[in-house]
Design a protein around this motif. Structure first.
Motif, PDB file in Angstrom:
ATOM      1  N   VAL A 182      -5.534  -2.808   3.383  1.00 44.11           N
ATOM      2  CA  VAL A 182      -6.289  -3.834   3.215  1.00 44.11           C
ATOM      3  C   VAL A 182      -5.833  -5.085   4.407  1.00 44.11           C
ATOM      4  O   VAL A 182      -6.922  -6.027   5.251  1.00 44.11           O
ATOM      5  CB  VAL A 182      -6.859  -4.341   2.296  1.00 44.11           C
ATOM      6  CG1 VAL A 182      -7.599  -5.652   2.444  1.00 44.11           C
ATOM      7  CG2 VAL A 182      -6.950  -3.113   1.471  1.00 44.11           C
ATOM      8  N   GLN A 183      -4.860  -5.287   4.445  1.00 42.67           N
ATOM      9  CA  GLN A 183      -3.443  -6.671   4.884  1.00 42.67           C
ATOM     10  C   GLN A 183      -3.965  -6.464   6.265  1.00 42.67           C
ATOM     11  O   GLN A 183      -3.670  -6.912   6.926  1.00 42.67           O
ATOM     12  CB  GLN A 183      -2.158  -6.643   4.589  1.00 42.67           C
ATOM     13  CG  GLN A 183      -2.868  -7.373   2.683  1.00 42.67           C
ATOM     14  CD  GLN A 183      -3.417  -8.601   2.228  1.00 42.67           C
ATOM     15  OE1 GLN A 183      -2.742  -9.869   3.496  1.00 42.67           O
ATOM     16  NE2 GLN A 183      -4.422  -8.487   1.582  1.00 42.67           N
ATOM     17  N   TYR A 237       4.209  -6.482   6.524  1.00 39.88           N
ATOM     18  CA  TYR A 237       3.689  -5.418   6.911  1.00 39.88           C
ATOM     19  C   TYR A 237       3.772  -4.925   7.812  1.00 39.88           C
ATOM     20  O   TYR A 237       3.855  -3.777   8.481  1.00 39.88           O
ATOM     21  CB  TYR A 237       2.787  -5.349   6.387  1.00 39.88           C
ATOM     22  CG  TYR A 237       2.264  -6.017   4.437  1.00 39.88           C
ATOM     23  CD1 TYR A 237       3.756  -5.590   3.327  1.00 39.88           C
ATOM     24  CD2 TYR A 237       0.856  -5.747   4.150  1.00 39.88           C
ATOM     25  CE1 TYR A 237       3.241  -6.014   2.371  1.00 39.88           C
ATOM     26  CE2 TYR A 237       0.928  -6.985   2.376  1.00 39.88           C
ATOM     27  CZ  TYR A 237       2.003  -6.689   2.014  1.00 39.88           C
ATOM     28  OH  TYR A 237       2.272  -6.429   0.418  1.00 39.88           O
ATOM     29  N   LEU A 238       2.945  -5.564   9.305  1.00 38.11           N
ATOM     30  CA  LEU A 238       2.887  -5.321  10.674  1.00 38.11           C
ATOM     31  C   LEU A 238       4.185  -4.875  11.379  1.00 38.11           C
ATOM     32  O   LEU A 238       4.310  -4.037  11.451  1.00 38.11           O
ATOM     33  CB  LEU A 238       2.245  -6.648  11.195  1.00 38.11           C
ATOM     34  CG  LEU A 238       2.449  -6.145  12.439  1.00 38.11           C
ATOM     35  CD1 LEU A 238       1.591  -5.064  13.208  1.00 38.11           C
ATOM     36  CD2 LEU A 238       2.002  -7.310  13.260  1.00 38.11           C
ATOM     37  N   VAL A 239       5.442  -5.399  10.456  1.00 43.06           N
ATOM     38  CA  VAL A 239       6.332  -5.692  11.409  1.00 43.06           C
ATOM     39  C   VAL A 239       7.096  -3.686  10.974  1.00 43.06           C
ATOM     40  O   VAL A 239       7.535  -2.710  11.748  1.00 43.06           O
ATOM     41  CB  VAL A 239       7.894  -6.179  10.785  1.00 43.06           C
ATOM     42  CG1 VAL A 239       9.183  -5.691  11.321  1.00 43.06           C
ATOM     43  CG2 VAL A 239       7.535  -7.807  12.292  1.00 43.06           C
ATOM     44  N   SER A 268       0.975  -0.621  -2.394  1.00 38.73           N
ATOM     45  CA  SER A 268       0.465   0.605  -2.608  1.00 38.73           C
ATOM     46  C   SER A 268      -0.381   0.585  -1.095  1.00 38.73           C
ATOM     47  O   SER A 268      -0.389  -0.320  -0.538  1.00 38.73           O
ATOM     48  CB  SER A 268      -0.879   0.209  -3.391  1.00 38.73           C
ATOM     49  OG  SER A 268      -1.982  -0.341  -2.528  1.00 38.73           O
ATOM     50  N   GLN A 269      -0.192   1.293  -0.573  1.00 39.93           N
ATOM     51  CA  GLN A 269      -1.004   1.971   0.374  1.00 39.93           C
ATOM     52  C   GLN A 269      -2.348   1.028   0.886  1.00 39.93           C
ATOM     53  O   GLN A 269      -2.884   0.700   2.417  1.00 39.93           O
ATOM     54  CB  GLN A 269      -0.985   3.616   1.087  1.00 39.93           C
ATOM     55  CG  GLN A 269      -1.164   3.127   2.550  1.00 39.93           C
ATOM     56  CD  GLN A 269      -1.498   5.071   3.133  1.00 39.93           C
ATOM     57  OE1 GLN A 269      -0.665   5.956   2.440  1.00 39.93           O
ATOM     58  NE2 GLN A 269      -2.468   5.772   3.997  1.00 39.93           N
ATOM     59  N   PRO A 270      -3.247   1.808  -0.313  1.00 37.72           N
ATOM     60  CA  PRO A 270      -4.543   0.258  -0.029  1.00 37.72           C
ATOM     61  C   PRO A 270      -4.116  -0.575   0.624  1.00 37.72           C
ATOM     62  O   PRO A 270      -4.675  -1.822   0.439  1.00 37.72           O
ATOM     63  CB  PRO A 270      -5.281   0.785  -1.048  1.00 37.72           C
ATOM     64  CG  PRO A 270      -4.716   1.696  -1.660  1.00 37.72           C
ATOM     65  CD  PRO A 270      -3.400   1.772  -1.337  1.00 37.72           C
ATOM     66  N   HIS A 287       3.534   4.678  10.140  1.00 40.12           N
ATOM     67  CA  HIS A 287       3.241   5.608   8.847  1.00 40.12           C
ATOM     68  C   HIS A 287       2.351   5.037   7.840  1.00 40.12           C
ATOM     69  O   HIS A 287       3.573   3.894   7.740  1.00 40.12           O
ATOM     70  CB  HIS A 287       3.983   6.584   8.306  1.00 40.12           C
ATOM     71  CG  HIS A 287       3.382   7.805   7.810  1.00 40.12           C
ATOM     72  ND1 HIS A 287       3.742   7.201   6.369  1.00 40.12           N
ATOM     73  CD2 HIS A 287       3.133   9.088   7.604  1.00 40.12           C
ATOM     74  CE1 HIS A 287       2.752   8.507   5.667  1.00 40.12           C
ATOM     75  NE2 HIS A 287       2.465   9.630   6.391  1.00 40.12           N
ATOM     76  N   PHE A 288       1.562   4.659   7.579  1.00 39.95           N
ATOM     77  CA  PHE A 288       1.219   3.064   6.509  1.00 39.95           C
ATOM     78  C   PHE A 288       1.828   3.881   5.184  1.00 39.95           C
ATOM     79  O   PHE A 288       2.509   3.187   4.942  1.00 39.95           O
ATOM     80  CB  PHE A 288      -0.120   3.307   6.774  1.00 39.95           C
ATOM     81  CG  PHE A 288      -0.733   2.851   7.615  1.00 39.95           C
ATOM     82  CD1 PHE A 288      -1.624   1.919   7.356  1.00 39.95           C
ATOM     83  CD2 PHE A 288      -1.709   3.115   8.586  1.00 39.95           C
ATOM     84  CE1 PHE A 288      -2.566   1.000   7.796  1.00 39.95           C
ATOM     85  CE2 PHE A 288      -2.744   3.090   9.662  1.00 39.95           C
ATOM     86  CZ  PHE A 288      -2.720   1.106   9.303  1.00 39.95           C
ATOM     87  N   GLY A 289       1.605   5.261   4.764  1.00 39.24           N
ATOM     88  CA  GLY A 289       2.045   5.347   3.755  1.00 39.24           C
ATOM     89  C   GLY A 289       3.722   4.930   3.634  1.00 39.24           C
ATOM     90  O   GLY A 289       4.644   4.308   2.805  1.00 39.24           O
ATOM     91  N   GLU A 290       4.708   5.235   4.450  1.00 39.62           N
ATOM     92  CA  GLU A 290       6.056   5.273   4.246  1.00 39.62           C
ATOM     93  C   GLU A 290       5.893   3.710   4.583  1.00 39.62           C
ATOM     94  O   GLU A 290       6.957   2.649   3.736  1.00 39.62           O
ATOM     95  CB  GLU A 290       6.420   5.481   6.127  1.00 39.62           C
ATOM     96  CG  GLU A 290       8.169   5.538   5.833  1.00 39.62           C
ATOM     97  CD  GLU A 290       9.057   5.661   4.639  1.00 39.62           C
ATOM     98  OE1 GLU A 290      10.026   5.019   4.395  1.00 39.62           O
ATOM     99  OE2 GLU A 290       8.325   6.690   4.540  1.00 39.62           O
TER     100      GLU A 290
END
Length: 304
Positions: free
Chosen positions: A38-39, A12-14, A32-34, A21-24
């Protein structure tokens, strides 16, 4: 036991660092974006530092985040390499190799290597990217490509497998005072203008070495974008330049305006091979690739 991020958190971080962009990032990771948000927040909390700067209109790694993303990418690439090694066999070399090649060599050599590679390893997928040597070395180290093809890197963080020694010729305009010779001594190049490729190309260093050894001067107000551009500049008498052997074999057929000669008293060659991160779990794959490359080079050089 000390806290260790999960593989999914690192992914997720990479991905967030790459997309900004969180959504992309969530879309690429198929969550999901949430969930992704959260992670990332949990990762920051457990590590005790901010990894992502969430200013309005800008999502970017913090300085600490950039360092951790680089390390996370290395960890993920190592894990991918372990999986590739576990499934590797002589028919696949791990299934996929992301190969970077320098533009002064790759286009003129790979057409001779790829058919041999396909015959030997029919299941192998090869993704090829052309890049200047300095950028290529950086990409090998950060894991965005697996293996490079080009001159010997300066850094000791690479393993290198030579495939052959490529001669380098001096090109002069056909009507130049040196145009009737086959060889030239260093002293005859004193004060001559030398053209070269731009920064990031190791051929620039080679031209600088020749300039220092001969007393020629490097043309600072022009940097070629390609060997073709340099050849055109030499052909209209804008200066002299250096051209590697495989480029000459490929592109100088029928060339009427540029004469090639060798330089006495100067090591007019460069060592070419495959290189990869030292200690890579896929080193054996790349060594096999180099064996095929060496055979292809020997066959090519044996052709008249």
């Amino acid at each position: 036991m000390p806290y260790r991020p999960t593989i999914r958190q690192l992914e997720y971080l990479v991905t967030l660092g790459e997309t900004g962009h969180f959504g992309e990032a969530a879309k690429r990771c198929h969550v999901s974006q949430p969930t992704l948000s959260v992670q990332i927040a949990l990762l920051e909390q457990r590590l005790g530092c901010a990894l992502i700067d969430r200013t309005p209109g800008l999502i970017a790694p913090t300085p600490a985040g950039a360092d951790i993303i680089a390390s996370a990418r290395t960890v993920l690439n190592t894990l991918d390499g372990m999986v590739a090694m576990a499934s590797a066999n002589r028919d696949s070399l791990g299934g996929l190799i992301r190969l970077g090649a320098v533009p002064t060599f790759g286009p003129y050599f790979l057409p001779h290597l790829l058919p041999r590679l396909r015959q030997e390893y029919p299941q192998l997928k090869l993704h090829i990217r052309e890049e200047r040597p300095l950028m290529l070395e950086e990409q090998v180290l950060n894991g965005s490509i697996d293996c490079g093809l080009g001159p010997v890197p300066d850094e000791d963080m690479f393993e290198f497998a030579e495939i052959f020694e490529e001669r380098i010729f001096l090109g002069v305009p056909r009507g130049h005072r040196l145009g009737g010779r086959e060889t030239v001594d260093l002293a005859s190049l004193a004060h001559e203008p030398l053209l070269t490729l731009g920064r990031g190309h190791r051929l620039l260093d080679t031209v600088r070495d020749l300039a220092r050894a001969s007393g020629a001067h490097l043309v600072e107000d022009y940097e070629g974008t390609s060997l073709d551009a340099l050849r055109q500049m030499v052909s209209i008498d804008m200066g002299l330049s250096l051209f590697p052997e495989l480029y000459v074999r490929s592109e100088f057929q029928g060339e009427q305006n540029v004469h090639l000669l060798s330089v006495d008293g100067w090591p007019g060659s460069r060592t070419i091979g495959f290189f990869w991160r030292r200690g890579s779990v896929r080193s054996e794959h790349y060594r096999r690739l180099a064996v095929l490359g060496k055979a292809a080079a020997a066959n090519l050089l044996a052709q008249t």
